[in-house]
Design an enzyme around this catalytic site. Structure first.
Site, short mmCIF file in Angstrom:
data_model
loop_
_atom_site.label_atom_id
_atom_site.label_comp_id
_atom_site.label_asym_id
_atom_site.label_seq_id
_atom_site.Cartn_x
_atom_site.Cartn_y
_atom_site.Cartn_z
N ASP A 110 0.87 -1.18 0.00
CA ASP A 110 0.00 0.00 0.00
C ASP A 110 0.90 1.23 0.00
OD1 ASP A 110 -1.72 2.10 0.50
OD2 ASP A 110 -2.19 1.48 2.56
N GLY A 132 1.10 4.80 0.12
CA GLY A 132 0.32 5.98 0.46
C GLY A 132 1.12 7.25 0.34
N ASN A 133 0.48 8.37 0.59
CA ASN A 133 1.15 9.66 0.45
C ASN A 133 2.30 9.84 1.43
OD1 ASN A 133 -0.49 11.02 -1.62
ND2 ASN A 133 -2.15 10.78 -0.14
N LYS A 142 3.03 0.89 3.34
CA LYS A 142 2.64 -0.17 4.28
C LYS A 142 2.62 -1.49 3.53
CE LYS A 142 -0.64 2.67 5.31
NZ LYS A 142 -1.91 3.30 5.75
N ASP A 161 -6.88 3.67 -3.15
CA ASP A 161 -6.93 3.45 -1.71
C ASP A 161 -8.38 3.54 -1.20
OD1 ASP A 161 -6.94 6.18 -2.37
OD2 ASP A 161 -5.85 6.79 -0.58
N ARG A 162 -9.13 4.50 -1.73
CA ARG A 162 -10.54 4.62 -1.34
C ARG A 162 -11.34 3.41 -1.80
NH1 ARG A 162 -12.28 10.13 -3.89
NH2 ARG A 162 -14.31 9.58 -2.97
N THR A 178 -2.98 12.02 5.32
CA THR A 178 -2.63 13.28 4.66
C THR A 178 -3.88 13.95 4.13
OG1 THR A 178 -0.49 12.32 4.01
CG2 THR A 178 -1.22 14.29 2.84
N THR A 214 -2.77 30.97 20.24
CA THR A 214 -2.75 30.62 18.82
C THR A 214 -2.46 29.15 18.58
OG1 THR A 214 -2.06 32.86 18.21
CG2 THR A 214 -1.63 31.11 16.61
#
Length: 251
Positions: free
Chosen positions: A6, A8-9, A13, A101-102, A124, A175
């Protein structure tokens, strides 16, 4: 035995899987040396096949494929998002435009018998997809993940410069806390709004499945029950890989 990848951004994995059982798994950040990953893989039993899902650029994809080829003598079979697979029907008119991925997270949900559900990835990006019990994807949303929201805010402003990471509060008096709380609460609010908007279309309140590295941080902010899921993309990839193996074995 299959090697599942996998890409990913933020991280790669992986898992070594056989008939639904995971024999090893791990992850590596992209700024880590891939040679370190290779040293881990060298200790693994050689997989009979390798399958991957990627949302990164070709260069990183090919670098990982080269490692697999060198260490195991296998080519990676990359899944490109289809219109339909494993009982899930992609809502996108141009199927390949939906992130793989979705799609795989929805495959994992469908295979697990999740019923009418919302599949939420918190990394991300913050991704939200609605899926019916019979596998129809109703569409979804994409927004910056809470940490990316914070980085974007700091990068686009001159005066917002908190000296610390901040903590999550309902209303901040400094802040650092205001930035952290605003971004995380915005993510939680989007999830809750998506649930509210999708419930009439699904006919009932859907189950909410939360996955991703930042999912644990979002759970306490949500005013609704959720199920935590780990490695949904890899689990979906395992389902898809098994289906491919079955198809190739068919006469």
């Amino acid at each position: 035995m299959r090697l599942l990848l996998d890409l990913g951004n933020t991280r790669l994995k992986w898992a070594l899987e056989d008939q639904g059982r995971w024999h090893a798994q791990g992850a590596a950040a992209w700024d880590d040396d891939l040679a370190l990953l290779a040293s881990t893989w060298e200790a693994l039993p050689p997989p009979a096949a390798a399958f991957g899902a990627s949302v990164v650029d070709d260069a990183r994809e090919q670098a990982v494929a080269a490692q697999v080829r060198t260490l195991f003598g296998r080519e990676v079979t990359w899944l490109r998002t289809p219109a339909s697979a494993c009982g899930v029907h992609n809502a996108y008119p141009a199927p390949g435009r939906l992130g793989v991925d979705r799609f795989l997270a929805m495959v994992a949900a469908h295979a697990a018998g999740a019923g009418d559900c919302l599949v939420v990835g918190v990394g991300t990006a913050l991704t939200l997809d609605a899926l019916t019990a019979d596998g129809r994807h109703l569409g979804g949303l994409i927004a910056p993940g809470p940490r990316l929201m914070q980085r974007a805010l700091l990068g686009a402003t001159a005066q917002v410069r908190p000296g610390t990471d901040g903590v999550l509060v309902d209303a901040a008096d400094n802040t650092a806390d205001a930035v952290a709380s605003g971004c995380w609460q915005a993510a939680a609010a989007l999830v809750e709004r998506f649930v509210a908007r999708m419930t009439p279309r699904l006919g009932q309140t859907p189950a909410v499945r939360l996955d991703g590295g930042d999912a644990p941080g979002l759970v306490p902010l949500l005013g609704l029950p959720v199920a935590m899921v780990e490695h949904g993309v890899l689990h979906g990839l395992a389902v898809w890989a098994q289906a491919q193996s079955g198809n190739s074995a068919a006469p």
